[in-house]
Scaffold this motif. Structure first.
Motif, mmCIF file in Angstrom:
data_model
loop_
_atom_site.group_PDB
_atom_site.id
_atom_site.type_symbol
_atom_site.label_atom_id
_atom_site.label_comp_id
_atom_site.label_asym_id
_atom_site.label_seq_id
_atom_site.Cartn_x
_atom_site.Cartn_y
_atom_site.Cartn_z
ATOM 1 N N GLN A 286 -6.853 -6.087 8.642
ATOM 2 C CA GLN A 286 -6.690 -4.630 8.682
ATOM 3 C C GLN A 286 -6.953 -4.054 10.073
ATOM 4 O OE1 GLN A 286 -7.830 -2.218 5.009
ATOM 5 N NE2 GLN A 286 -9.118 -4.013 4.729
ATOM 6 N N GLY B 189 -2.068 -2.840 6.503
ATOM 7 C CA GLY B 189 -2.718 -1.912 5.590
ATOM 8 C C GLY B 189 -3.441 -2.669 4.493
ATOM 9 N N ALA C 189 -4.547 1.768 -1.827
ATOM 10 C CA ALA C 189 -3.267 2.288 -1.341
ATOM 11 C C ALA C 189 -2.554 3.117 -2.402
ATOM 12 C CB ALA C 189 -2.367 1.130 -0.905
#
Length: 475
Positions: free
Chosen positions: A309, A315, A171
C-alpha cells in the motif's frame, strides 16, 4: 409362593457426546473469527488513523491490545471450559465477541477503539480454546484426524483471508461505514454461530475438573505482558525506560511462573500449564516448531500489507487480492494433508518448509526486479508456492501437537497450543514488523522488505530443521 428378586440395573458408561457435521462447521466458524480479526486490521490501519486522528503508537495498540489480551487469557479460557463446560464457555465467549465487535465498529474515538479491541481479545480467549477441546473430546479415530486437519486449514486460511477481506471491506465503504465494516461484519456471523451452536455443539467437560490456578494465571499474564507489551509498543513510543525495564523483568516472571507450575504439578494438583504435558514428545516438538513458523507468518502478512500500500502504491483491494494465490494454494493443498501424512508421515512438514522457502525467495526476486511496479502477476508464483508450503506445515503441526493429549486435558492442552501460536503471531509483528519499519528510513522500502524477507527465510530454515525432530507418525 415364588419370590421375585429384582437385580440392580447395571449402569453402562455413557457414550461420549458426538460432534456431527453441523457442529464441526460451527466450531470451525468460531475458530476463524479471532484469527480473521487479528489480521483484518492490517490493511485498515491507514484509514483508521486518518478517520480517528490516531498516532502510530495508538494504531499499534489497536493491533497489540487485541493480540496481547488474547494471548494472556487463552490458557485460562481453556481451564474454565474444563471446569464449567466447554459449550457454555463457547456460547458466552462467542456472544461477548459479537458485542465487542459491535463496540469496535461504533467506537467514537481512538481510545475507545483500543479498549474495545482489548475486550474483543479477551472474548476470543474464552471462545477459541473450546473449539479444539470440543473436537478432542467429541471425536475419535479418523474423524478426529479429519476434524483436526480441517481446523488447521481453517486457521491458515483465516489468517490470509482476513487481510484480503479487510481490503475489500475498506474499499467497498459499505453504507458509508468505511473501516468500521471490518468489525461490524462479525455481528451477523456471530448471530448465525450462536443459533447453530445452541443446536449442534455438544456439551463436554473434564470428568475431574481442577480449580483455577490463581498464582499460575497471574504469573503467566505478567510473563506475557512483560514480553509482548514492550516489543509491540516500543518502537512507536521511542523505546522509553519502561520498555527496557519490562523486558528485563520478563525472564524473572517466566522463571517464577515455571517454578510455581512445577511445584503444583509435583504436588498432584493441575497447574494452569502442567509441565508434564511437555514430556509428551509430539506436543513439545510441535510447539517448538510452531513458534518460528507463526513469527514468520504474521511478520510477513504485516509488512507485505504496508509495503504494497505505502510503497508499491496499491490500494487496499489490490493489496489484499495480491494474496489470493496464497489463500487458494493453501486451501487445496491443505485438503490433501491427511492423505499425505498417512502415506509419508511428518516428513510432509519438512517438505512444506522447503516449499515455503522457495516461495519466499520467489517473492524476494519479484520485489528486487519489479519494485515499485509489484502487482498480482509478479507476486503470483511466490505467493502460490509459499501458500502451498504453509499448508503442508500448519494444519499438520496443529494436529501433531494435540494428537497425544488425553481428552480430560483437552482444554488445557488446546489453551497451551493456541497461546503459543498467538504469542508467536504477536511476536512476529513486534519483531519482523519492527525490523522492517526501522530499516525503511535507512534503506528505502524495497531494500527494507528484501532484507526482512531474508530474515524470515532464516526462520523457515529453522522450522525445516525442527521438523526433522517430529515423531515420524501421527497418532
Amino acid at each position: 409362593m415364588r419370590q421375585t428378586v429384582t437385580l440392580p440395573a447395571v449402569r453402562t458408561p455413557a457414550a461420549p457426546p458426538a460432534l456431527g457435521g453441523p457442529g464441526l462447521f460451527t466450531v470451525l466458524l468460531a475458530a476463524a473469527l479471532p484469527l480473521v480479526d487479528f489480521f483484518i486490521v492490517n490493511v485498515a490501519l491507514p484509514a483508521i488513523g486518518t478517520d480517528l486522528a490516531a498516532s502510530e503508537a495508538v494504531l499499534e495498540l489497536v493491533v497489540a491490545g487485541y493480540g496481547v489480551a488474547y494471548a494472556v487469557l487463552l490458557v485460562l479460557g481453556g481451564r474454565l471450559g474444563d471446569l464449567f463446560g466447554r459449550r457454555r464457555l463457547f456460547l458466552g465467549g462467542m456472544a461477548a465477541f459479537g458485542l465487542t465487535s459491535l463496540a469496535c465498529g461504533l467506537a467514537p474515538g481512538a481510545g475507545s477503539l483500543v479498549a474495545a479491541r482489548v475486550a474483543q481479545g479477551a472474548s476470543a480467549a474464552a471462545m477459541l480454546p473450546q473449539v479444539l477441546a470440543t473436537i478432542q473430546s467429541a471425536t475419535s479415530g479418523t474423524r478426529r484426524a479429519k476434524a483436526m486437519s480441517l481446523y488447521g486449514a481453517t486457521a491458515g486460511l483465516s489468517m490470509v483471508a482476513g487481510q484480503i477481506l479487510g481490503g475489500v471491506l475498506v474499499a467497498a465503504d459499505v453504507a458509508g461505514t468505511g473501516w468500521r465494516a471490518i468489525f461490524l461484519v462479525n455481528v451477523p456471523v456471530v448471530v448465525l454461530g450462536l443459533v447453530l451452536a445452541a443446536r449442534f455443539v455438544p456439551e463436554t467437560r473434564s470428568r475431574h475438573p481442577e480449580p483455577v490456578d490463581g498464582p499460575g494465571t497471574v504469573l503467566l499474564a505478567v510473563s506475557l505482558l512483560t514480553l509482548l507489551a514492550p516489543l509491540t509498543e516500543g518502537r512507536a513510543a521511542g523505546w522509553p525506560l519502561w520498555t527496557w525495564l519490562s523486558l528485563a523483568a520478563f525472564p524473572f516472571a517466566a522463571g517464577g511462573f515455571w517454578a510455581v507450575e512445577r511445584r503444583a504439578d509435583r504436588a498432584g494438583r493441575t497447574p494452569l500449564v502442567p509441565p508434564s504435558l511437555f514430556r509428551v514428545p509430539s506436543m513439545r516438538r510441535g510447539l517448538e516448531l510452531m513458534v518460528p513458523f507463526s513469527i514468520g507468518f504474521s511478520g510477513f502478512m504485516f509488512m507485505i500489507a504496508l509495503a504494497l500500500q505505502q510503497g508499491a502504491g496499491l490500494g487496499p483491494v489490490r493489496a489484499g487480492l495480491a494474496l489470493v494465490p496464497m489463500a487458494v494454494a493453501f486451501l487445496f493443498v491443505s485438503l490433501a494433508g491427511p492423505r499425505l501424512i498417512a502415506r509419508h508421515g511428518t516428513r510432509v512438514v519438512t517438505a512444506g518448509a522447503v516449499l515455503q522457502g522457495v516461495g519466499v525467495l520467489l517473492i524476494v526476486l519479484a520485489v528486487w526486479r519489479d519494485w515499485p511496479g509489484l502487482d498480482f502477476a509478479s507476486l503470483l508464483p511466490g505467493t502460490a508456492v509459499a501458500g502451498a508450503g504453509q499448508a503442508l506445515q500448519l494444519p499438520n503441526v496443529l494436529r501433531i501437537v494435540m494428537s497425544e493429549v488425553p481428552p480430560a486435558r483437552a482444554g488445557v492442552g488446546s489453551g497451551v497450543m493456541v497461546t503459543t501460536q498467538q504469542s508467536a503471531l504477536a511476536l512476529g509483528v513486534a519483531t519482523l514488523g519492527t525490523l522492517f519499519l526501522t530499516l525503511v528510513p535507512r534503506l528505502g522500502m524495497r531494500d527494507a522488505l528484501v532484507t526482512t524477507l531474508l530474515v524470515q527465510l532464516a526462520g523457515i530454515v529453522l522450522t525445516g530443521l525442527l521438523s526433522l525432530r517430529l515423531p515420524r507418525t501421527v497418532g
